[in-house]
Design an enzyme around this catalytic site. Structure first.
Site, PDB file in Angstrom:
ATOM      1  N   MET A  11      -4.850   9.872  -2.082  1.00 48.74           N
ATOM      2  CA  MET A  11      -5.443   9.598  -3.386  1.00 48.74           C
ATOM      3  C   MET A  11      -7.021  10.222  -3.389  1.00 48.74           C
ATOM      4  SD  MET A  11      -3.822   7.950  -5.949  1.00 48.74           S
ATOM      5  CE  MET A  11      -4.247   6.436  -6.546  1.00 48.74           C
ATOM      6  N   ALA A  12      -7.681   9.547  -2.372  1.00 46.59           N
ATOM      7  CA  ALA A  12      -9.355  10.304  -2.539  1.00 46.59           C
ATOM      8  C   ALA A  12      -9.306  11.615  -2.398  1.00 46.59           C
ATOM      9  CB  ALA A  12      -9.645   9.404  -1.133  1.00 46.59           C
ATOM     10  N   GLN A  18       6.509   6.888  -1.201  1.00 47.22           N
ATOM     11  CA  GLN A  18       6.305   5.530  -0.810  1.00 47.22           C
ATOM     12  C   GLN A  18       7.787   4.745  -0.979  1.00 47.22           C
ATOM     13  OE1 GLN A  18       3.147   4.862  -3.817  1.00 47.22           O
ATOM     14  NE2 GLN A  18       1.762   4.585  -2.244  1.00 47.22           N
ATOM     15  N   CYS A  51      -0.004  -0.065  -3.413  1.00 42.13           N
ATOM     16  CA  CYS A  51      -1.280  -0.640  -3.909  1.00 42.13           C
ATOM     17  C   CYS A  51      -1.092  -1.170  -5.319  1.00 42.13           C
ATOM     18  CB  CYS A  51      -2.523   0.070  -3.810  1.00 42.13           C
ATOM     19  SG  CYS A  51      -2.402   1.858  -4.515  1.00 42.13           S
ATOM     20  N   ASN A  52      -0.132  -0.532  -6.299  1.00 43.52           N
ATOM     21  CA  ASN A  52       0.031  -1.076  -7.563  1.00 43.52           C
ATOM     22  C   ASN A  52       1.239  -2.040  -7.760  1.00 43.52           C
ATOM     23  OD1 ASN A  52      -2.049   0.328  -8.373  1.00 43.52           O
ATOM     24  ND2 ASN A  52      -1.050   2.342  -8.484  1.00 43.52           N
ATOM     25  N   GLY A  58     -13.190   7.254   3.602  1.00 46.54           N
ATOM     26  CA  GLY A  58     -11.468   7.029   3.957  1.00 46.54           C
ATOM     27  C   GLY A  58     -10.886   8.446   3.641  1.00 46.54           C
TER      28      GLY A  58
END
Lengths: 443, 273
Positions: free
Chosen positions: A214-215, A141, A71-72, A210
């Site tokens: 991370m969450a 990742q 995502c980054n 979700g």
């Protein structure tokens, strides 16, 4: 880049024109160069990654390649002999699949080659280039990205070696520095901000949308920082939601229930893989009245984003996405500087080592090393033999030396030609590496 | 007299400087010191007003000079009290300079002679003045808190101003404290108006005489009443409440000064200069 002289001062045979040395090149963009609006469009799905890899494999200019898409960041790491043509292929593929023009991409894109590219890869794997320096997910990742490229047969000797080195550098950074422990996480920043909106977090209800890693991190941090025990988990797969909710004594709800629950929750943390907004302005606007305007804080750590940024314009509703949180994190960076310096040193050391190896698998250094090896053997054997043949005249001795020299030349002639042009450029580094192993040139 | 007033101004000024340093440096020590200096200033101020009170035999709030002195005094006193209760340290950045400015204004305005009447000694008038001034001080602090709220809200919404984000307390806290100031101010305003009506009945024989001051006082009272009602019933919180607190205070200022300067009414004397 290459020594034109070998150790013995012999001139290197440059008369045979060898192909240009291939180079490690990294092209991409990350959270530092591209805004989230651009990054979310570039986040490749597994299918898109595989298509890209397929295309890159067919491209004659790209020897090896892998794609790191998180995502980054969106980066292509490759080994190429023609940097500009290879980049051309890549950027035209990206603008075709994402419908972002190359002109738009260009200002955010960086290109590293050689040592710089190696350093960048090591820094990425070690989480030194992450939005949250030291966050643990990036290594996984990168490993995943490498695995995909390996499975699609896009990697070869150089990337394989580079990535394995990168993993071991990351491991060293993790174990030898405090970077991971000091990781100033998104969750930390989110909690700090929540404390600027809410007087106390103890009586607040948290809704997790979700069930991403991370969450979960953010929720764990929030729960540890407060005595709040009210947690709702909304997930596409209810069973996963239930599992997570159970862990924190919360309740699982369906995604469809979110608009209704917005009336009672206070903090929403979202990290779904949804390509569209999960919560829009129309969901939030009507609930503010029944909430009696109690503040609502949205933390959006998903890329592409889950929370419509327009919600931030509603009175008493606040939306922070991953870029905004970065602003909060930057404040705390100084405290970790010492550990960063240590980590950078580990990276730099490894870059030097890898560069040495990488240079060595080029044709000329290999031929030089090979010749050096033969010269050493011949010199040693010759001097041994000469000691027993003391009666020989000076001119006899010179004749012997000439003979051994031309022996070496003749022996090396075919291997040299082969190494300079092995037919398939893709396998060249493999042959070079094989040669070095066969003759034990790296001991 | 002038030298004592000068000492008060100096102390308030020092306190203001301390609070401004606190805003930047964020050290507990600075606001604690500023608070104590303000307290010292307030003690001298109280002594001065008390001395005047006993010297002339009525509350010294009959001309503009005295009124300003009294305004500064009530603001300082109410700030010291409410800050102690609600721990909103940063509000000193608003209250101390404001009190200083009022005192400097008082210093600049010449004291005109007042011809006292027996009515000045009425206990209702004394209560009316004291209570109304306390109300006004509380409501000015509510306005200050509202301003802080808007600054902080802006910092959080725009995500750019890290300076205030770090230094100001949470929105919920500012909102709640501002609301508490309004409740205090509104209660005092209500009691102050009642004592005023009683005084009017005693002085002029009628509670209500459609005087501009009276009309505007009631308008101001209605604004604050609406604000509190809206908060309880419709959930007017946060931004809207902060803006209302500022509007309410603007109306209050107009009632306090504007009516006297622009319109005519029976409170004329106390802003004479």
């Amino acid at each position: 880049m290459m020594n034109s002289q070998n150790g013995n001062g012999d001139p290197v045979d440059k008369s045979v024109p060898g192909p240009v040395m291939s180079e490690i090149v990294l092209v991409g963009l990350n959270h530092k160069t591209a805004p989230v609006e651009l990054r979310e469009k570039l986040a490749f799905s597994t299918e898109e990654t595989e298509n890209a890899l397929k295309l890159f494999r067919k491209d004659p200019h790209i020897n090896e390649a892998m794609i790191i898409s998180t995502c980054n960041r969106m980066e292509v790491l490759m080994v190429t002999k023609n940097q500009s043509l290879a980049i051309e292929t890549i950027s035209s593929f990206i603008s075709k699949t994402t419908s972002i023009s190359q002109k738009q991409l260009k200002p955010s894109t960086y290109i590293f080659s050689g040592e710089q590219a190696i350093q960048h890869v090591f820094r990425v794997a070690s989480s030194l280039n992450s939005m949250m320096i030291g966050e643990p997910q990036i290594l996984g990742q990168v490993k995943e990205a490498f695995k995909t490229a390996v499975n699609k047969k896009n990697t070869g000797l150089i990337l394989n070696r580079l990535m394995h080195k990168a993993f071991s550098v990351a491991k060293r950074v993790r174990s030898e520095t405090g970077i991971g422990g000091h990781a100033v996480s998104i969750s930390f920043a989110a909690v700090e901000l929540a404390k600027k909106i809410f007087d106390t977090l103890d009586d607040k209800t948290i809704l997790l949308v979700g069930a991403g890693e991370m969450a979960e991190l953010a929720v764990e941090h929030l729960i540890r920082n407060t005595s709040s025990k009210k947690l709702l988990v909304a997930n596409r797969t209810l069973s996963v939601g239930i599992e997570l909710a159970d862990r924190y004594n919360g309740h699982a709800i369906r995604l469809e229930e979110i608009p209704e629950k917005l009336k009672t929750v206070d903090i929403i943390i979202s990290s779904t893989g949804s390509p569209n907004y999960v919560i829009t302005k129309n969901h939030v606007k009507p609930t503010m009245r029944s909430r009696k305007n109690r503040p609502l804080f949205f933390i959006d750590i998903a890329v592409p984003r889950d929370i419509d940024p327009a919600i931030n314009r509603i009175s008493n509703a606040y939306v922070y996405d991953i870029d905004d949180l970065q602003g909060v994190i930057n404040e705390n960076i100084d405290t970790r500087n010492v550990e960063s310096i240590k980590a950078e040193r580990i990276v730099d050391e490894s870059v030097i080592k890898f560069t040495d190896w990488y240079k060595s698998i080029d044709v000329i250094p290999t031929i030089i090393d090979l010749r050096k090896k033969l010269n050493t053997i011949v010199d040693m054997e010759l001097s041994k033999t000469m000691q027993t043949l003391q009666h020989l005249s000076r001119s006899d001795r010179v004749a012997f030396e000439r003979m051994t020299e031309s022996l070496i030349k003749k022996i090396l002639h075919d291997p040299t030609l082969f190494l300079k042009n092995p037919g398939s450029h893709r396998n060249k580094s493999v042959y070079l590496d094989f040669t070095r192993k066969l003759f034990n040139l790296d001991s | 007299m002038t030298s004592i007033l000068f000492i008060i101004i100096l102390l308030y000024l020092l306190s203001s400087a301390g609070y401004i340093i606190f805003l930047f440096a964020q050290k507990e020590l600075y606001h604690q010191m500023s608070y104590r200096i303000m307290m010292a200033g307030f003690a001298v101020h109280t002594a001065l007003i008390g001395y005047e009170f006993f010297r002339i035999g009525y509350l010294p709030a009959q001309n503009l000079h005295q009124t300003l002195m009294f305004t500064g005094w009530s603001l300082a006193g109410v700030f010291l009290l409410l800050k102690y209760k609600y721990r909103l340290n940063i509000l000193g950045v608003y209250a101390a300079p404001l009190a200083t400015a009022i005192m400097i204004a008082a210093f600049c305005v010449p004291a005109v002679a007042v011809s006292p009447t027996p009515l000045f000694k009425s206990i209702w008038l004394i209560l009316h003045i004291i209570i109304i001034f306390i109300a006004e001080a509380s409501l000015s602090l509510a306005c200050g808190t509202g301003i802080l709220y808007l600054i902080q809200e802006h910092a959080i919404k725009t995500k750019t101003n890290r300076f205030f984000l770090k230094r100001l307390p949470s929105l919920e806290f500012l909102d709640r404290t501002g609301s508490a100031f309004i409740v205090t101010g509104f209660t005092m305003l209500t009691i102050g108006l009642i004592t005023g009506f009683v005084y009017a009945q005693l002085a002029w024989g009628k509670f209500w005489s459609w005087d501009n001051k009276e009309i505007w006082s009631v308008i101001t009272w209605l604004i604050y009443a609406a604000l509190l009602h809206g908060r309880l019933v419709a959930g007017w919180r946060g931004r809207r409440a902060a803006i209302m607190a500022i509007i309410g205070f603007a109306a209050l200022l107009f009632t306090f000064f504007g009516v006297n300067f622009l319109l005519e009414g029976h409170h004329d004397e106390f802003t004479k200069w």
